[in-house]
Motif scaffolding. Structure first.
Motif, PDB file in Angstrom:
ATOM      1  N   PHE A 105       0.820  -1.214   0.000  1.00 21.06           N
ATOM      2  CA  PHE A 105       0.000   0.000   0.000  1.00 21.06           C
ATOM      3  C   PHE A 105       0.852   1.261   0.000  1.00 21.06           C
ATOM      4  CE2 PHE A 105      -3.290  -2.978   0.927  1.00 21.06           C
ATOM      5  CZ  PHE A 105      -4.449  -2.395   0.451  1.00 21.06           C
ATOM      6  N   ARG A 106       2.016   1.208   0.622  1.00 23.55           N
ATOM      7  CA  ARG A 106       2.925   2.355   0.618  1.00 23.55           C
ATOM      8  C   ARG A 106       3.407   2.662  -0.801  1.00 23.55           C
ATOM      9  NH1 ARG A 106       6.078   0.098   4.705  1.00 23.55           N
ATOM     10  NH2 ARG A 106       5.084   0.718   6.610  1.00 23.55           N
ATOM     11  N   GLU A 107       3.661   1.618  -1.578  1.00 20.66           N
ATOM     12  CA  GLU A 107       4.288   1.770  -2.886  1.00 20.66           C
ATOM     13  C   GLU A 107       3.318   1.758  -4.068  1.00 20.66           C
ATOM     14  OE1 GLU A 107       7.031  -1.482  -2.812  1.00 20.66           O
ATOM     15  OE2 GLU A 107       8.105  -0.651  -1.076  1.00 20.66           O
ATOM     16  N   ALA A 108       2.134   1.250  -3.877  1.00 19.56           N
ATOM     17  CA  ALA A 108       1.187   1.090  -4.991  1.00 19.56           C
ATOM     18  C   ALA A 108       0.671   2.429  -5.492  1.00 19.56           C
ATOM     19  CB  ALA A 108       0.014   0.218  -4.557  1.00 19.56           C
ATOM     20  N   ASN A 109       0.428   2.477  -6.780  1.00 21.58           N
ATOM     21  CA  ASN A 109      -0.152   3.700  -7.339  1.00 21.58           C
ATOM     22  C   ASN A 109      -1.653   3.720  -7.056  1.00 21.58           C
ATOM     23  OD1 ASN A 109      -1.665   2.498  -9.590  1.00 21.58           O
ATOM     24  ND2 ASN A 109       0.338   2.086 -10.493  1.00 21.58           N
ATOM     25  N   PRO A 110      -2.271   4.892  -7.103  1.00 15.54           N
ATOM     26  CA  PRO A 110      -3.701   4.999  -6.796  1.00 15.54           C
ATOM     27  C   PRO A 110      -4.584   4.094  -7.651  1.00 15.54           C
ATOM     28  CG  PRO A 110      -2.709   7.172  -6.818  1.00 15.54           C
ATOM     29  CD  PRO A 110      -1.658   6.204  -7.320  1.00 15.54           C
ATOM     30  N   HIS A 111      -4.235   3.948  -8.918  1.00 13.96           N
ATOM     31  CA  HIS A 111      -5.034   3.094  -9.800  1.00 13.96           C
ATOM     32  C   HIS A 111      -5.030   1.641  -9.310  1.00 13.96           C
ATOM     33  CE1 HIS A 111      -6.789   1.436 -13.439  1.00 13.96           C
ATOM     34  NE2 HIS A 111      -5.778   0.593 -13.493  1.00 13.96           N
ATOM     35  N   SER A 112      -3.873   1.143  -8.893  1.00 12.00           N
ATOM     36  CA  SER A 112      -3.777  -0.240  -8.414  1.00 12.00           C
ATOM     37  C   SER A 112      -4.598  -0.439  -7.140  1.00 12.00           C
ATOM     38  CB  SER A 112      -2.321  -0.618  -8.150  1.00 12.00           C
ATOM     39  OG  SER A 112      -1.600  -0.624  -9.357  1.00 12.00           O
ATOM     40  N   ILE A 113      -4.553   0.530  -6.257  1.00 13.44           N
ATOM     41  CA  ILE A 113      -5.330   0.428  -5.017  1.00 13.44           C
ATOM     42  C   ILE A 113      -6.821   0.474  -5.328  1.00 13.44           C
ATOM     43  CG2 ILE A 113      -5.855   1.546  -2.808  1.00 13.44           C
ATOM     44  CD1 ILE A 113      -2.863   2.406  -2.746  1.00 13.44           C
ATOM     45  N   ARG A 114      -7.217   1.369  -6.222  1.00 15.63           N
ATOM     46  CA  ARG A 114      -8.634   1.445  -6.606  1.00 15.63           C
ATOM     47  C   ARG A 114      -9.086   0.128  -7.233  1.00 15.63           C
ATOM     48  NH1 ARG A 114      -9.353   5.372 -10.916  1.00 15.63           N
ATOM     49  NH2 ARG A 114      -9.198   3.583 -12.267  1.00 15.63           N
ATOM     50  N   HIS A 115      -8.246  -0.437  -8.085  1.00 13.35           N
ATOM     51  CA  HIS A 115      -8.600  -1.711  -8.730  1.00 13.35           C
ATOM     52  C   HIS A 115      -8.737  -2.828  -7.687  1.00 13.35           C
ATOM     53  CE1 HIS A 115      -9.169  -4.219 -12.204  1.00 13.35           C
ATOM     54  NE2 HIS A 115      -8.261  -5.074 -11.743  1.00 13.35           N
ATOM     55  N   LEU A 116      -7.839  -2.855  -6.715  1.00 14.27           N
ATOM     56  CA  LEU A 116      -7.945  -3.843  -5.638  1.00 14.27           C
ATOM     57  C   LEU A 116      -9.269  -3.685  -4.896  1.00 14.27           C
ATOM     58  CD1 LEU A 116      -6.641  -6.067  -3.825  1.00 14.27           C
ATOM     59  CD2 LEU A 116      -5.687  -4.183  -2.470  1.00 14.27           C
ATOM     60  N   ALA A 117      -9.631  -2.460  -4.576  1.00 14.47           N
ATOM     61  CA  ALA A 117     -10.907  -2.207  -3.885  1.00 14.47           C
ATOM     62  C   ALA A 117     -12.088  -2.669  -4.736  1.00 14.47           C
ATOM     63  CB  ALA A 117     -11.033  -0.722  -3.547  1.00 14.47           C
ATOM     64  N   GLU A 147      -5.280   7.456   7.087  1.00 14.41           N
ATOM     65  CA  GLU A 147      -4.209   8.068   7.878  1.00 14.41           C
ATOM     66  C   GLU A 147      -2.963   8.387   7.068  1.00 14.41           C
ATOM     67  OE1 GLU A 147      -3.501   5.276  11.041  1.00 14.41           O
ATOM     68  OE2 GLU A 147      -5.509   5.548  11.879  1.00 14.41           O
ATOM     69  N   ASN A 148      -2.651   7.599   6.049  1.00 15.68           N
ATOM     70  CA  ASN A 148      -1.364   7.716   5.366  1.00 15.68           C
ATOM     71  C   ASN A 148      -1.428   8.168   3.909  1.00 15.68           C
ATOM     72  OD1 ASN A 148       0.652   6.502   7.431  1.00 15.68           O
ATOM     73  ND2 ASN A 148      -1.128   5.138   7.455  1.00 15.68           N
ATOM     74  N   ARG A 149      -2.528   7.908   3.260  1.00 13.72           N
ATOM     75  CA  ARG A 149      -2.700   8.327   1.862  1.00 13.72           C
ATOM     76  C   ARG A 149      -4.132   8.831   1.687  1.00 13.72           C
ATOM     77  NH1 ARG A 149       0.258   4.327  -2.286  1.00 13.72           N
ATOM     78  NH2 ARG A 149       0.156   6.220  -3.526  1.00 13.72           N
ATOM     79  N   PRO A 150      -4.432   9.950   2.366  1.00 14.49           N
ATOM     80  CA  PRO A 150      -5.821  10.433   2.407  1.00 14.49           C
ATOM     81  C   PRO A 150      -6.418  10.756   1.042  1.00 14.49           C
ATOM     82  CG  PRO A 150      -4.299  12.066   3.320  1.00 14.49           C
ATOM     83  CD  PRO A 150      -3.515  10.818   3.093  1.00 14.49           C
ATOM     84  N   GLU A 151      -5.598  11.122   0.075  1.00 17.41           N
ATOM     85  CA  GLU A 151      -6.126  11.422  -1.255  1.00 17.41           C
ATOM     86  C   GLU A 151      -6.706  10.166  -1.909  1.00 17.41           C
ATOM     87  OE1 GLU A 151      -2.042   9.881  -1.904  1.00 17.41           O
ATOM     88  OE2 GLU A 151      -2.936  11.184  -0.404  1.00 17.41           O
ATOM     89  N   ILE A 152      -6.092   9.014  -1.646  1.00 20.46           N
ATOM     90  CA  ILE A 152      -6.608   7.756  -2.196  1.00 20.46           C
ATOM     91  C   ILE A 152      -7.859   7.334  -1.435  1.00 20.46           C
ATOM     92  CG2 ILE A 152      -6.111   5.311  -2.605  1.00 20.46           C
ATOM     93  CD1 ILE A 152      -3.166   6.129  -2.983  1.00 20.46           C
ATOM     94  N   ALA A 153      -7.842   7.499  -0.124  1.00 24.76           N
ATOM     95  CA  ALA A 153      -9.038   7.176   0.670  1.00 24.76           C
ATOM     96  C   ALA A 153     -10.216   8.026   0.207  1.00 24.76           C
ATOM     97  CB  ALA A 153      -8.762   7.397   2.154  1.00 24.76           C
ATOM     98  N   ALA A 154      -9.979   9.299  -0.050  1.00 23.78           N
ATOM     99  CA  ALA A 154     -11.052  10.190  -0.517  1.00 23.78           C
ATOM    100  C   ALA A 154     -11.561   9.743  -1.879  1.00 23.78           C
ATOM    101  CB  ALA A 154     -10.549  11.631  -0.571  1.00 23.78           C
ATOM    102  N   MET A 155     -10.644   9.335  -2.759  1.00 19.04           N
ATOM    103  CA  MET A 155     -11.037   8.859  -4.084  1.00 19.04           C
ATOM    104  C   MET A 155     -11.918   7.611  -3.953  1.00 19.04           C
ATOM    105  SD  MET A 155      -8.626   7.299  -7.110  1.00 19.04           S
ATOM    106  CE  MET A 155      -8.090   5.984  -6.027  1.00 19.04           C
ATOM    107  N   LEU A 156     -11.518   6.682  -3.091  1.00 20.64           N
ATOM    108  CA  LEU A 156     -12.307   5.463  -2.899  1.00 20.64           C
ATOM    109  C   LEU A 156     -13.660   5.789  -2.286  1.00 20.64           C
ATOM    110  CD1 LEU A 156      -9.587   3.013  -1.547  1.00 20.64           C
ATOM    111  CD2 LEU A 156     -10.545   3.099  -3.855  1.00 20.64           C
TER     112      LEU A 156
END
Length: 112
Positions: free
Chosen positions: A23-35, A96-105
């Motif tokens: 999660f520290r290293e993944a790009n936002p697209h990869s995290i969104r796809h996982l979700a 807590e650590n990547r709020p921009e991705i949390a907001a996107m999700l």
């Protein structure tokens, strides 16, 4: 810590691990796809299996790809292993650590 677990299709091997480095290293697209995949994907395990401390995960993936490969050749859609990330852990960590991705999700789930 973001808990995650993998198990082989035959349930012979299982491994629980910390997915936080991914999660520290993944790009936002990869995290969104996982979700979007219900927090279930082998990508996280594939990315971490060669790191120190993840030897059990490496053994599980090696077993799934070598020992279970023959069975999966008969049905290529048959997954040899399953990996799931703990969604509450991931959401909390992202907030807590990547709020921009949390907001996107969050915006994607409320728009649905």
């Amino acid at each position: 810590m973001i808990r995650a677990s993998c198990h082989t299709a035959d349930n012979r091997l299982a491994f629980e691990f910390d997915a936080t480095p991914w999660f520290r290293e993944a790009n936002p697209h990869s995290i969104r796809h996982l979700a979007e995949q219900g927090w279930s994907s082998v990508w996280v395990a594939d990315a971490l299996e060669r790191r120190p401390g993840y030897e059990g995960l490496h053994r599980l993936i090696e077993y799934a790809t070598t020992r279970l490969r023959e069975e999966s050749l008969e049905d290529p859609s048959w997954p040899t292993l399953d990996c799931v990330v703990n969604q509450p852990d991931a959401t909390r960590w992202l907030t807590e650590n990547r709020p921009e991705i949390a907001a996107m999700l969050w915006s994607r789930t409320t728009a649905s």
